[in-house]
Design an enzyme around this catalytic site. Structure first.
Site, PDB file in Angstrom:
ATOM      1  N   ASP A  40       0.837  -1.201   0.000  1.00 14.23           N
ATOM      2  CA  ASP A  40       0.000   0.000   0.000  1.00 14.23           C
ATOM      3  C   ASP A  40       0.872   1.252   0.000  1.00 14.23           C
ATOM      4  O   ASP A  40       0.372   2.377  -0.046  1.00 14.23           O
ATOM      5  CB  ASP A  40      -1.017  -0.008   1.153  1.00 14.23           C
ATOM      6  CG  ASP A  40      -0.370  -0.080   2.521  1.00 14.23           C
ATOM      7  OD1 ASP A  40       0.879  -0.190   2.585  1.00 14.23           O
ATOM      8  OD2 ASP A  40      -1.104  -0.034   3.531  1.00 14.23           O
ATOM      9  N   SER A  41       2.215   1.045  -0.024  1.00 14.51           N
ATOM     10  CA  SER A  41       3.137   2.158  -0.293  1.00 14.51           C
ATOM     11  C   SER A  41       2.881   2.713  -1.691  1.00 14.51           C
ATOM     12  O   SER A  41       3.388   3.782  -2.043  1.00 14.51           O
ATOM     13  CB  SER A  41       4.593   1.720  -0.144  1.00 14.51           C
ATOM     14  OG  SER A  41       4.829   0.510  -0.850  1.00 14.51           O
ATOM     15  N   ASP A  67      -1.114  -6.068  -0.266  1.00 10.01           N
ATOM     16  CA  ASP A  67      -1.501  -5.408   0.990  1.00 10.01           C
ATOM     17  C   ASP A  67      -3.000  -5.174   1.031  1.00 10.01           C
ATOM     18  O   ASP A  67      -3.586  -4.679   0.062  1.00 10.01           O
ATOM     19  CB  ASP A  67      -0.810  -4.036   1.095  1.00 10.01           C
ATOM     20  CG  ASP A  67       0.393  -4.060   2.006  1.00 10.01           C
ATOM     21  OD1 ASP A  67       0.477  -4.956   2.881  1.00 10.01           O
ATOM     22  OD2 ASP A  67       1.259  -3.183   1.852  1.00 10.01           O
ATOM     23  N   GLU A 105      -1.664  -5.446   8.572  1.00 12.33           N
ATOM     24  CA  GLU A 105      -0.867  -4.868   9.654  1.00 12.33           C
ATOM     25  C   GLU A 105      -1.554  -5.102  11.002  1.00 12.33           C
ATOM     26  O   GLU A 105      -2.768  -4.929  11.109  1.00 12.33           O
ATOM     27  CB  GLU A 105      -0.700  -3.353   9.444  1.00 12.33           C
ATOM     28  CG  GLU A 105       0.124  -3.014   8.218  1.00 12.33           C
ATOM     29  CD  GLU A 105       0.319  -1.503   8.026  1.00 12.33           C
ATOM     30  OE1 GLU A 105      -0.075  -0.715   8.908  1.00 12.33           O
ATOM     31  OE2 GLU A 105       0.869  -1.129   6.971  1.00 12.33           O
ATOM     32  N   GLU A 133       8.967  -4.259  10.551  1.00 16.03           N
ATOM     33  CA  GLU A 133       9.433  -2.967  10.018  1.00 16.03           C
ATOM     34  C   GLU A 133       9.995  -2.109  11.137  1.00 16.03           C
ATOM     35  O   GLU A 133       9.338  -1.875  12.161  1.00 16.03           O
ATOM     36  CB  GLU A 133       8.256  -2.248   9.324  1.00 16.03           C
ATOM     37  CG  GLU A 133       8.675  -0.912   8.726  1.00 16.03           C
ATOM     38  CD  GLU A 133       7.691  -0.337   7.717  1.00 16.03           C
ATOM     39  OE1 GLU A 133       6.709  -1.023   7.367  1.00 16.03           O
ATOM     40  OE2 GLU A 133       7.920   0.803   7.268  1.00 16.03           O
TER      41      GLU A 133
END
Ligand code: KIV
Length: 281
Positions: A61-62, A100, A132, A199
């Site tokens: 989703d970056s 994602d 996440e 991360e």
């Protein structure tokens, strides 16, 4: 002797050409072979990344940052993610493609989470999804993976929660947060995740948790002892310029290359050096 050598070479080539699955990653952890992962969001770059031999492509989703120019990953939608994943899938022969799940498509309840994951799998052709969070998303992880969809977890810095934490700084430096990360990781493994991204956490903690898990861990800013590494493609290629965290190694300066090429083209068009006689009909 010669035939044995040829046979060995052929086996090595065919195992490299085989499609990567979640089982491949599990075997790689068991044998100590590091897992490579990069993001991609479109057909052309995914094709190059796959052909170069990457194990896992993350449709991150970056994309919200590097494709759409948003400040955070919060605004990207399920439709956007499905579109990017479709483009990537069209360029990939070998890599495992993980997509994602965007903010707001799984945090509500496990039925919504399952519906979102099913849309990703059916409409994009992706091979797995990534979510996440820790204990708070375990129910959704169980439900999604029970439907036959492989799930990757993501702990440490979780960019979808940026407005809760307020910064992109290193996570789990304090003991209580480190203890919680270990608990979350174990809960995700038990819930059926096939892998977890760590991360921006201390390298020592990533090493300790990676050793305690049976599933592979993939680090970004989490030291060398994770079972694999991931970077955002546009960052490591030097296309994005305004993002320089310590963990980021730039493997190319495509920003410079593109700048030079575009300037040269402008100059050639203006000075009538392009096109020349051979470049027309
Ligand atoms: O969206 C993304 O690119 C990611 C990586 C940073 C792991 O989640």
């Amino acid at each position: 002797m010669f035939l044995e050598h040829i046979e060995g070479e052929c086996m090595a080539i065919s195992s490299r050409a085989k499609k990567v699955t979640t089982h491949t990653l599990q075997e790689m952890k068991a044998s100590g072979e590091k897992i490579t992962m990069l993001t991609s969001y479109d057909y052309s770059l995914a094709r190059l990344v796959d052909a170069a031999g990457i194990d896992v492509i993350l449709v991150g989703d970056s994309a919200s940052n590097v494709m759409a120019g948003n400040e955070t990953t919060v605004p990207i939608t399920l439709d956007h993610m499905i579109y990017h994943a479709q483009c990537v899938i069209n360029g990939v022969d070998r890599a495992l493609v993980v997509v994602d799940m965007p903010f707001g498509t799984y945090q509500g309840d496990s039925k919504t989470a399952l519906d979102s994951a099913i849309r990703i799998m059916k409409e994009s052709g992706g091979h797995a999804v990534k979510l996440e969070g820790g204990l708070e998303i375990v129910e959704s992880v169980v439900r999604i993976q029970q439907a036959g969809i492989p799930v990757m977890g993501h702990l440490g810095l979780t960019p979808q929660s940026i407005y809760k934490f307020g910064t992109y700084s290193v996570r789990a430096k304090e003991q209580d947060e480190a203890t919680k990360l270990l608990e979350d990781a174990k809960a995700l493994e038990e819930a059926g995740c096939f892998s977890i991204v760590f991360e921006k956490i201390p390298a020592e903690l990533a090493k300790k948790v990676s050793e305690q898990l049976t599933i592979p861990t993939i680090g970004i800013g989490a030291g060398v002892d994770c079972d694999g590494q991931v970077l955002v493609l546009h960052d490591m290629l030097g296309i994005t310029k305004d993002f320089s965290p310590r963990f980021l190694r730039r493997y190319a300066d495509l920003g410079e290359t593109i700048d030079g090429a575009v300037k040269q083209y402008i100059e050639d068009v203006r000075s009538k050096q392009f096109p020349n006689a051979d470049e027309g009909y």
